[in-house]
Design a protein around this motif. Sequence first.
Motif, PDB file in Angstrom:
ATOM      1  N   ARG A 189       0.833  -1.213   0.000  1.00 11.43           N
ATOM      2  CA  ARG A 189       0.000   0.000   0.000  1.00 11.43           C
ATOM      3  C   ARG A 189       0.863   1.256   0.000  1.00 11.43           C
ATOM      4  NH1 ARG A 189      -4.088  -1.809   4.670  1.00 11.43           N
ATOM      5  NH2 ARG A 189      -5.239  -3.368   3.485  1.00 11.43           N
ATOM      6  N   LEU A 190       1.895   1.259   0.849  1.00 11.24           N
ATOM      7  CA  LEU A 190       2.786   2.414   0.921  1.00 11.24           C
ATOM      8  C   LEU A 190       3.480   2.658  -0.410  1.00 11.24           C
ATOM      9  CD1 LEU A 190       4.302   4.632   2.465  1.00 11.24           C
ATOM     10  CD2 LEU A 190       6.001   2.898   3.038  1.00 11.24           C
ATOM     11  N   LYS A 191       3.926   1.602  -1.061  1.00 14.47           N
ATOM     12  CA  LYS A 191       4.594   1.736  -2.361  1.00 14.47           C
ATOM     13  C   LYS A 191       3.653   2.411  -3.359  1.00 14.47           C
ATOM     14  CE  LYS A 191       6.947  -0.946  -5.929  1.00 14.47           C
ATOM     15  NZ  LYS A 191       6.298  -0.277  -7.022  1.00 14.47           N
ATOM     16  N   ARG A 192       2.404   1.999  -3.347  1.00  8.09           N
ATOM     17  CA  ARG A 192       1.411   2.589  -4.245  1.00  8.09           C
ATOM     18  C   ARG A 192       1.232   4.079  -3.952  1.00  8.09           C
ATOM     19  NH1 ARG A 192      -3.220  -0.684  -3.245  1.00  8.09           N
ATOM     20  NH2 ARG A 192      -1.912  -2.450  -3.755  1.00  8.09           N
ATOM     21  N   VAL A 193       1.147   4.446  -2.673  1.00 11.09           N
ATOM     22  CA  VAL A 193       0.979   5.854  -2.279  1.00 11.09           C
ATOM     23  C   VAL A 193       2.188   6.674  -2.705  1.00 11.09           C
ATOM     24  CG1 VAL A 193       0.888   7.408  -0.285  1.00 11.09           C
ATOM     25  CG2 VAL A 193      -0.582   5.399  -0.365  1.00 11.09           C
ATOM     26  N   VAL A 194       3.369   6.166  -2.425  1.00 16.77           N
ATOM     27  CA  VAL A 194       4.603   6.891  -2.767  1.00 16.77           C
ATOM     28  C   VAL A 194       4.684   7.130  -4.270  1.00 16.77           C
ATOM     29  CG1 VAL A 194       7.123   6.700  -2.852  1.00 16.77           C
ATOM     30  CG2 VAL A 194       5.903   6.149  -0.748  1.00 16.77           C
ATOM     31  N   GLU A 195       4.408   6.115  -5.051  1.00 13.86           N
ATOM     32  CA  GLU A 195       4.521   6.245  -6.508  1.00 13.86           C
ATOM     33  C   GLU A 195       3.427   7.121  -7.096  1.00 13.86           C
ATOM     34  OE1 GLU A 195       4.867   2.302  -8.095  1.00 13.86           O
ATOM     35  OE2 GLU A 195       6.955   2.150  -7.457  1.00 13.86           O
ATOM     36  N   ASN A 196       2.211   7.040  -6.567  1.00  7.92           N
ATOM     37  CA  ASN A 196       1.099   7.814  -7.134  1.00  7.92           C
ATOM     38  C   ASN A 196       1.050   9.245  -6.636  1.00  7.92           C
ATOM     39  OD1 ASN A 196       0.237   5.612  -8.629  1.00  7.92           O
ATOM     40  ND2 ASN A 196      -1.167   4.913  -7.050  1.00  7.92           N
ATOM     41  N   GLU A 197       1.240   9.452  -5.344  1.00  7.48           N
ATOM     42  CA  GLU A 197       1.073  10.784  -4.784  1.00  7.48           C
ATOM     43  C   GLU A 197       2.355  11.607  -4.768  1.00  7.48           C
ATOM     44  OE1 GLU A 197      -0.872  10.649  -1.006  1.00  7.48           O
ATOM     45  OE2 GLU A 197      -2.512   9.415  -1.772  1.00  7.48           O
ATOM     46  N   MET A 198       3.499  10.949  -4.639  1.00  7.07           N
ATOM     47  CA  MET A 198       4.755  11.689  -4.551  1.00  7.07           C
ATOM     48  C   MET A 198       5.581  11.586  -5.824  1.00  7.07           C
ATOM     49  SD  MET A 198       5.782  10.911  -0.624  1.00  7.07           S
ATOM     50  CE  MET A 198       6.880  12.308  -0.525  1.00  7.07           C
ATOM     51  N   ASN A 199       5.113  10.755  -6.762  1.00  5.26           N
ATOM     52  CA  ASN A 199       5.803  10.561  -8.033  1.00  5.26           C
ATOM     53  C   ASN A 199       7.267  10.147  -7.819  1.00  5.26           C
ATOM     54  OD1 ASN A 199       5.769  10.384 -10.798  1.00  5.26           O
ATOM     55  ND2 ASN A 199       6.451  12.490 -11.083  1.00  5.26           N
ATOM     56  N   ARG A 200       7.478   9.219  -6.876  1.00  6.07           N
ATOM     57  CA  ARG A 200       8.811   8.717  -6.562  1.00  6.07           C
ATOM     58  C   ARG A 200       8.770   7.196  -6.560  1.00  6.07           C
ATOM     59  NH1 ARG A 200      11.674  12.791  -5.471  1.00  6.07           N
ATOM     60  NH2 ARG A 200      13.494  12.035  -4.404  1.00  6.07           N
ATOM     61  N   LYS A 201       9.926   6.581  -6.694  1.00  7.24           N
ATOM     62  CA  LYS A 201      10.042   5.124  -6.662  1.00  7.24           C
ATOM     63  C   LYS A 201      10.761   4.705  -5.394  1.00  7.24           C
ATOM     64  CE  LYS A 201       9.060   3.757 -11.081  1.00  7.24           C
ATOM     65  NZ  LYS A 201       7.905   2.963 -11.269  1.00  7.24           N
ATOM     66  N   ILE A 202      10.341   3.599  -4.815  1.00  7.32           N
ATOM     67  CA  ILE A 202      11.067   3.005  -3.693  1.00  7.32           C
ATOM     68  C   ILE A 202      12.153   2.127  -4.300  1.00  7.32           C
ATOM     69  CG2 ILE A 202      10.936   1.411  -1.744  1.00  7.32           C
ATOM     70  CD1 ILE A 202       8.095   2.406  -1.269  1.00  7.32           C
ATOM     71  N   ARG A 203      13.394   2.418  -3.977  1.00  9.16           N
ATOM     72  CA  ARG A 203      14.518   1.675  -4.544  1.00  9.16           C
ATOM     73  C   ARG A 203      15.184   0.751  -3.541  1.00  9.16           C
ATOM     74  NH1 ARG A 203      17.982   6.269  -6.689  1.00  9.16           N
ATOM     75  NH2 ARG A 203      16.505   7.663  -5.744  1.00  9.16           N
ATOM     76  N   CYS A 204      14.946   0.996  -2.244  1.00 12.16           N
ATOM     77  CA  CYS A 204      15.626   0.224  -1.217  1.00 12.16           C
ATOM     78  C   CYS A 204      14.734   0.119   0.016  1.00 12.16           C
ATOM     79  CB  CYS A 204      16.944   0.911  -0.860  1.00 12.16           C
ATOM     80  SG  CYS A 204      17.900   0.021   0.343  1.00 12.16           S
ATOM     81  N   LEU A 205      14.704  -1.055   0.629  1.00 15.67           N
ATOM     82  CA  LEU A 205      13.961  -1.275   1.861  1.00 15.67           C
ATOM     83  C   LEU A 205      14.949  -1.649   2.956  1.00 15.67           C
ATOM     84  CD1 LEU A 205      11.337  -1.721   3.496  1.00 15.67           C
ATOM     85  CD2 LEU A 205      11.430  -4.094   2.716  1.00 15.67           C
TER      86      LEU A 205
END
Length: 92
Positions: free
Chosen positions: A41-57
């Motif tokens: 869910r967080l990945k979806r929010v970050v990509e849709n609302e902040m226009n950023r990609k998660i590259r590392c966890l």
Amino acid sequence: MSSIQTYGDHLRTLRRVDNYTRHTWICTMQCKGEVFTHFVRLKRVVENEMNRKIRCLWSDGGKEYFLNEFTTYLQRKGIRRLILLPLHARTK
């Protein structure tokens, strides 16, 4: 992860921090098994609302981060996994 009971009988909290912007998300959970669902869910929010990609966890290396479903998802999405050392080991 916290073991203090929260509003709504949730026993755990999951905190995620963007190392670049320091934006913080906090999710409440009833069990550690919900970590994967909250991460997706967080990945979806970050990509849709902040226009950023998660590259590392970064995680504490808990078992909930190494379930086959979670590992497969991270590999498929090209997300690296880093494990933090326990606090006492990092400060020495």
